[in-house]
Design a protein around this motif. Structure first.
Motif, PDB file in Angstrom:
ATOM      1  N   GLY A   1      37.911  43.833  50.688  1.00  0.00           N
ATOM      2  CA  GLY A   1      36.686  43.439  49.998  1.00  0.00           C
ATOM      3  C   GLY A   1      35.472  44.226  50.450  1.00  0.00           C
ATOM      4  O   GLY A   1      34.500  44.383  49.692  1.00  0.00           O
TER       5      GLY A   1
ATOM      6  N   ALA B   1      34.061  47.048  48.161  1.00  0.00           N
ATOM      7  CA  ALA B   1      33.259  46.818  46.958  1.00  0.00           C
ATOM      8  C   ALA B   1      31.797  47.235  47.109  1.00  0.00           C
ATOM      9  O   ALA B   1      31.240  47.876  46.207  1.00  0.00           O
TER      10      ALA B   1
ATOM     11  N   THR C   1      38.292  44.768  44.886  1.00  0.00           N
ATOM     12  CA  THR C   1      38.483  43.468  44.228  1.00  0.00           C
ATOM     13  C   THR C   1      39.948  43.199  43.914  1.00  0.00           C
ATOM     14  O   THR C   1      40.413  42.063  44.030  1.00  0.00           O
TER      15      THR C   1
ATOM     16  N   GLN D   1      31.339  36.166  43.457  1.00  0.00           N
ATOM     17  CA  GLN D   1      31.333  36.123  42.003  1.00  0.00           C
ATOM     18  C   GLN D   1      29.944  35.865  41.434  1.00  0.00           C
ATOM     19  O   GLN D   1      29.642  36.290  40.316  1.00  0.00           O
TER      20      GLN D   1
ATOM     21  N   GLN E   1      28.417  39.645  41.768  1.00  0.00           N
ATOM     22  CA  GLN E   1      29.072  40.873  41.344  1.00  0.00           C
ATOM     23  C   GLN E   1      28.499  41.448  40.053  1.00  0.00           C
ATOM     24  O   GLN E   1      28.326  42.673  39.933  1.00  0.00           O
TER      25      GLN E   1
ATOM     26  N   GLY F   1      39.653  41.637  39.234  1.00  0.00           N
ATOM     27  CA  GLY F   1      39.974  40.550  40.147  1.00  0.00           C
ATOM     28  C   GLY F   1      41.135  39.715  39.630  1.00  0.00           C
ATOM     29  O   GLY F   1      42.037  39.343  40.394  1.00  0.00           O
TER      30      GLY F   1
END
Length: 424
Positions: free
Chosen positions: A310, A313, A329, A250, A253, A275
């Motif tokens: 994940g 991403a 996500t 986080q 991102q 998310g």
């Protein structure tokens, strides 16, 4: 503590309007979480636009709500175990509401400073420490032990829905009413939460606390249980490792989306909200998966099925390749929330009631303590290696967190235990 007395307490205390009581708790909690989610946008916005805070001060403001966990997390458990949980929660709501009212009042008086915002974040964070600890002890008094999984799933789904709606609502409030006046909304949500708590009737009586001993010894009891019990130790280590990895994700991102992919502000909001949407789905699916697979198997299957998504991403790119970020996500956050539902429900059913506050506080202290560390590591890695490489690293770390489950006693079991074995 043997299982039958716990079951007897549940049967005795949940006969009066259990569904109404839980609905009140769900409405109050979801409303206050929505206010907190809105504030996560408004408070930094006030710091930037009204007080012209530096990037360093913004970092301090972001860390401030988590710092009380490092100082108060362990003693809070011992204090909460000495008190009835609902009055503790009501006091915490009152403190939080007063804190967020003080910001617009001070602004209207022309005296708002960055120090005031930092103090507000610290005080609200301290109230959150006590509220979260008491809340975890209160839910088992409202619903039978066999319903904890489903009820925690509903609460988590409400929490994640608030996280999805909050940022957009916060931006809308900032545009229409302004950032500082918008903080009054959060104060109002704490009032709603308190009204719902006061309307709850017929909760099970709280077990009589043990005779008071020195605070350090009571804290040590919680630490000893968490580190000494193989089940609790395994899921606590897993939770701390997951939070470390997710905090790093986080922290990076938005830098990845904006600077690496060139995403505009109009697209950024809904990409980040993916998310939260995944969290809603994970919360709704957790109970069903636990019933179908067994709670222990569900924990392992969800972790090692969802976490690898994940890795999609970092494959994201401009245009249609943003779909890699969305898919990664959504599934990753769904897995994290589903695992959290299983773990929280296990802890509430397994731990002796007279120790639950201390055990909860100890596990949250260990789990939340990794969040600022993960954010710092994520930011540092992004500065050295770039945002895309850092996303590879933190998503790989999320998968590796499952090692705590594999080295613990969960392998080969269908269900986690519902109550500790009685010592002979």
């Amino acid at each position: 503590m043997s299982a039958p007395p716990t079951a007897a307490r549940s049967a005795q205390g949940h006969g009066h309007r259990p569904h109404r009581n839980f609905r009140l708790l769900l409405v109050g909690e979801t409303t206050s979480k929505l206010g907190i989610s809105v504030t996560s946008v408004l408070l930094p916005l006030v710091a930037v636009t009204t007080l012209h805070a530096s990037p360093f001060m913004m970092g301090v403001l972001t860390a401030a709500p988590w710092l009380p966990w490092l100082v108060l997390g362990l003693p809070a458990g011992a204090w909460v175990d000495r008190l009835a949980p609902r009055p503790v929660m009501l006091v915490c709501n009152a403190v939080s509401a007063a804190v967020f009212v003080s910001v617009p009042v001070t602004w209207w008086l022309g005296a708002l400073t960055m120090g005031h915002l930092l103090a507000a974040a610290l005080i609200e964070g301290a109230a959150s420490v006590f509220f979260s600890t008491a809340y975890s002890s209160y839910l088992p008094l409202l619903v039978p032990r066999g319903e904890l999984m489903g009820r925690n799933a509903q609460l988590q789904a409400g929490d994640q829905a608030a996280r999805v709606a909050g940022p957009g609502l916060g931006g809308l409030i900032a545009q229409t009413a302004g950032g500082v006046p918008g903080l009054l909304l959060n104060a109002a949500t704490f009032l709603v939460s308190s009204l719902c708590l006061m309307a709850i009737r017929g909760a099970a009586p709280r077990p009589a606390p043990a005779p008071r001993r020195p605070l350090a010894r009571e804290i040590a009891d919680g630490l000893r249980f968490v580190t000494g019990d193989p089940w609790v130790r395994a899921v606590t280590g897993f939770g701390a490792a997951v939070n470390l990895a997710m905090a790093g994700f986080q922290a990076v991102q938005i830098v990845f989306l904006v600077r690496t992919l060139g995403v505009g502000s109009d697209t950024l909001g809904w990409l980040v909200s993916c998310g939260g949407l995944g969290g809603v789905l994970g919360g709704l699916a957790a109970g069903r998966l636990a019933r179908r697979l067994g709670s222990a198997r569900a924990l392992l299957v969800v972790q090692f099925t969802a976490a690898p998504f994940g890795l999609l991403a970092p494959f994201a790119g401009p245009g249609p390749r943003l779909g890699f970020f969305v898919a990664g996500t959504v599934v990753m956050f769904a897995g994290v929330v589903a695992c959290n539902v299983v773990i929280v429900s296990f802890r509430q059913a397994y731990c002796p009631p007279e120790l639950l506050g201390r055990v909860t506080a100890t596990t949250l202290f260990l789990n939340y303590g990794t969040i600022p560390l993960g954010a710092l590591l994520g930011g540092s890695l992004a500065s050295l290696l770039g945002a895309r490489t850092t996303l590879w690293a933190v998503t790989a770390a999320l998968i590796a967190a499952g090692g705590f489950l594999l080295v613990g006693p969960l392998r080969g079991l269908r269900d986690l235990p519902g109550a500790p074995a009685t010592e002979g």
